[in-house]
Motif scaffolding. Structure first.
Motif, PDB file in Angstrom:
ATOM      1  N   HIS A 160      32.796   5.471  26.000  1.00 35.62           N
ATOM      2  CA  HIS A 160      31.801   4.585  26.243  1.00 35.62           C
ATOM      3  C   HIS A 160      31.763   4.001  27.547  1.00 35.62           C
ATOM      4  O   HIS A 160      32.500   3.415  28.052  1.00 35.62           O
ATOM      5  CB  HIS A 160      31.676   3.392  25.006  1.00 35.62           C
ATOM      6  N   PRO A 161      30.533   3.935  28.151  1.00 31.03           N
ATOM      7  CA  PRO A 161      29.423   4.631  27.726  1.00 31.03           C
ATOM      8  C   PRO A 161      28.868   6.157  28.315  1.00 31.03           C
ATOM      9  O   PRO A 161      28.101   6.574  27.871  1.00 31.03           O
ATOM     10  CB  PRO A 161      28.181   3.862  28.442  1.00 31.03           C
ATOM     11  N   LYS A 162      29.983   6.473  28.979  1.00 33.16           N
ATOM     12  CA  LYS A 162      29.624   7.796  29.812  1.00 33.16           C
ATOM     13  C   LYS A 162      29.491   8.869  28.726  1.00 33.16           C
ATOM     14  O   LYS A 162      28.565   9.707  28.979  1.00 33.16           O
ATOM     15  CB  LYS A 162      30.935   8.237  30.645  1.00 33.16           C
ATOM     16  N   ILE A 163      30.352   9.246  27.726  1.00 37.82           N
ATOM     17  CA  ILE A 163      30.346  10.377  26.848  1.00 37.82           C
ATOM     18  C   ILE A 163      29.385  10.037  25.719  1.00 37.82           C
ATOM     19  O   ILE A 163      28.687  10.965  25.194  1.00 37.82           O
ATOM     20  CB  ILE A 163      31.604  10.863  26.444  1.00 37.82           C
ATOM     21  N   PHE A 164      29.410   8.814  25.050  1.00 38.15           N
ATOM     22  CA  PHE A 164      28.635   8.400  23.987  1.00 38.15           C
ATOM     23  C   PHE A 164      28.348   7.086  24.170  1.00 38.15           C
ATOM     24  O   PHE A 164      29.027   6.072  24.642  1.00 38.15           O
ATOM     25  CB  PHE A 164      29.523   8.535  22.628  1.00 38.15           C
ATOM     26  N   LYS A 165      26.942   6.868  23.910  1.00 40.73           N
ATOM     27  CA  LYS A 165      26.623   5.431  23.850  1.00 40.73           C
ATOM     28  C   LYS A 165      26.931   4.631  22.696  1.00 40.73           C
ATOM     29  O   LYS A 165      26.989   5.360  21.658  1.00 40.73           O
ATOM     30  CB  LYS A 165      24.867   5.475  23.877  1.00 40.73           C
ATOM     31  N   ASP A 166      27.415   3.473  23.009  1.00 37.00           N
ATOM     32  CA  ASP A 166      28.055   2.797  21.769  1.00 37.00           C
ATOM     33  C   ASP A 166      27.086   2.235  20.809  1.00 37.00           C
ATOM     34  O   ASP A 166      27.142   1.129  20.495  1.00 37.00           O
ATOM     35  CB  ASP A 166      29.119   1.824  21.875  1.00 37.00           C
ATOM     36  N   LYS A 167      26.084   2.951  20.504  1.00 33.41           N
ATOM     37  CA  LYS A 167      25.018   2.670  19.590  1.00 33.41           C
ATOM     38  C   LYS A 167      24.737   3.766  18.476  1.00 33.41           C
ATOM     39  O   LYS A 167      24.386   5.008  19.150  1.00 33.41           O
ATOM     40  CB  LYS A 167      23.728   2.230  20.140  1.00 33.41           C
ATOM     41  N   HIS A 168      24.854   3.618  17.317  1.00 31.43           N
ATOM     42  CA  HIS A 168      24.560   4.519  16.373  1.00 31.43           C
ATOM     43  C   HIS A 168      22.937   5.054  16.421  1.00 31.43           C
ATOM     44  O   HIS A 168      22.258   4.442  16.539  1.00 31.43           O
ATOM     45  CB  HIS A 168      24.701   4.335  14.888  1.00 31.43           C
ATOM     46  N   GLY A 169      22.936   6.434  16.494  1.00 31.44           N
ATOM     47  CA  GLY A 169      21.624   7.073  16.603  1.00 31.44           C
ATOM     48  C   GLY A 169      21.176   7.167  18.233  1.00 31.44           C
ATOM     49  O   GLY A 169      20.223   7.916  18.336  1.00 31.44           O
ATOM     50  N   ALA A 170      21.972   6.934  19.214  1.00 33.00           N
ATOM     51  CA  ALA A 170      21.406   6.715  20.577  1.00 33.00           C
ATOM     52  C   ALA A 170      22.136   7.897  21.056  1.00 33.00           C
ATOM     53  O   ALA A 170      21.678   8.422  22.272  1.00 33.00           O
ATOM     54  CB  ALA A 170      22.078   5.621  21.245  1.00 33.00           C
ATOM     55  N   ASN A 171      22.744   8.731  20.654  1.00 32.79           N
ATOM     56  CA  ASN A 171      22.968  10.061  21.267  1.00 32.79           C
ATOM     57  C   ASN A 171      22.545  11.166  20.630  1.00 32.79           C
ATOM     58  O   ASN A 171      22.662  11.511  19.370  1.00 32.79           O
ATOM     59  CB  ASN A 171      24.695  10.130  21.073  1.00 32.79           C
ATOM     60  N   ASP A 172      22.081  12.210  21.437  1.00 26.73           N
ATOM     61  CA  ASP A 172      21.237  13.206  20.909  1.00 26.73           C
ATOM     62  C   ASP A 172      22.277  14.391  21.095  1.00 26.73           C
ATOM     63  O   ASP A 172      22.362  15.254  21.972  1.00 26.73           O
ATOM     64  CB  ASP A 172      20.171  13.577  22.008  1.00 26.73           C
ATOM     65  N   ILE A 173      23.082  14.558  20.135  1.00 21.84           N
ATOM     66  CA  ILE A 173      24.298  15.467  19.845  1.00 21.84           C
ATOM     67  C   ILE A 173      23.691  16.637  19.298  1.00 21.84           C
ATOM     68  O   ILE A 173      23.177  16.614  18.352  1.00 21.84           O
ATOM     69  CB  ILE A 173      25.344  14.991  19.091  1.00 21.84           C
ATOM     70  N   SER A 174      24.132  17.920  20.021  1.00 25.34           N
ATOM     71  CA  SER A 174      23.638  19.091  19.174  1.00 25.34           C
ATOM     72  C   SER A 174      25.038  20.221  19.515  1.00 25.34           C
ATOM     73  O   SER A 174      25.525  19.817  20.559  1.00 25.34           O
ATOM     74  CB  SER A 174      22.374  19.732  19.930  1.00 25.34           C
ATOM     75  N   MET A 175      24.777  21.181  18.955  1.00 30.30           N
ATOM     76  CA  MET A 175      26.036  22.068  18.972  1.00 30.30           C
ATOM     77  C   MET A 175      26.093  22.579  20.585  1.00 30.30           C
ATOM     78  O   MET A 175      26.993  23.079  21.149  1.00 30.30           O
ATOM     79  CB  MET A 175      26.138  23.182  18.072  1.00 30.30           C
TER      80      MET A 175
END
Ligand code: HEC
Ligand code: HEC
Length: 108
Positions: A56-71
């Motif tokens: 946090h915050p570089k790889i994942f924003k520490d807020k649920h739903g704020a990361n647009d993760i796809s394969m």
């Protein structure tokens, strides 16, 4: 005094601890189409391996739903597939679908 110290340490422990398991299913339609279920992300297990600031915050924003993760993004070296993570010898690889996704149809 001891009581105050105890309360302080308790409060600090709660504050410093991250969230528990996090259900990642923003892409539910796409998950369904591919025949895989949501990811139940074991946050506590990851906290034991890395520091908060490693993610946090570089790889994942520490807020649920704020990361647009796809394969695609995982495979391009972002999010779960970041360097030293599930795209490297340090962790199980991205083709192990069932180690991250629930309800993976047989033979995956
Ligand atoms: C290291 C963990 C991990 C592994 C291994 C993994 N995934 Fe994912 N995958 C995720 C996460 C996290 C998301 C985001 C879920 C969301 O927010 O909906 C995701 C999203 C998806 C999505 C929906 C978004 C998109 O890209 O269309 C599909 C489909 C998917 N994964 C399929 C797979 C398949 C098939 C495999 C095995 C080849 C696989 N995943 C392996 C973590 C993983
Ligand atoms: C290995 C990477 C990693 C580490 C280390 C890590 N986190 Fe997280 N964290 C995540 C992921 C992935 C999510 C889910 C983000 C999402 O829902 O889109 C997350 C989510 C969160 C959230 C949001 C919870 C919510 O429901 O909105 C908070 C707060 C958080 N982390 C705090 C911490 C703290 C505090 C630490 C250290 C004790 C930490 N994290 C360590 C990867 C990590």
């Amino acid at each position: 005094m001891a009581v105050l110290l105890f309360l302080f340490l308790q409060a600090h422990a709660i504050y410093a601890a991250g969230p528990g398991d996090i259900r990642l299913d923003d892409k539910i339609e796409s998950l369904k189409k591919a025949g895989v279920g949501p990811v139940i992300y074991p946050h506590a297990a990851h906290e034991k391996l890395y520091k908060c600031a490693d993610c946090h915050p570089k790889i994942f924003k520490d807020k649920h739903g704020a990361n647009d993760i796809s394969m695609k993004r995982n495979m391009d070296g972002q999010f779960c597939g970041s360097p030293n993570c599930h795209n490297s010898p340090k962790a199980f690889p991205l083709y192990n679908c069932a180690r991250c996704h629930t309800n993976v149809r047989a033979a995956r």
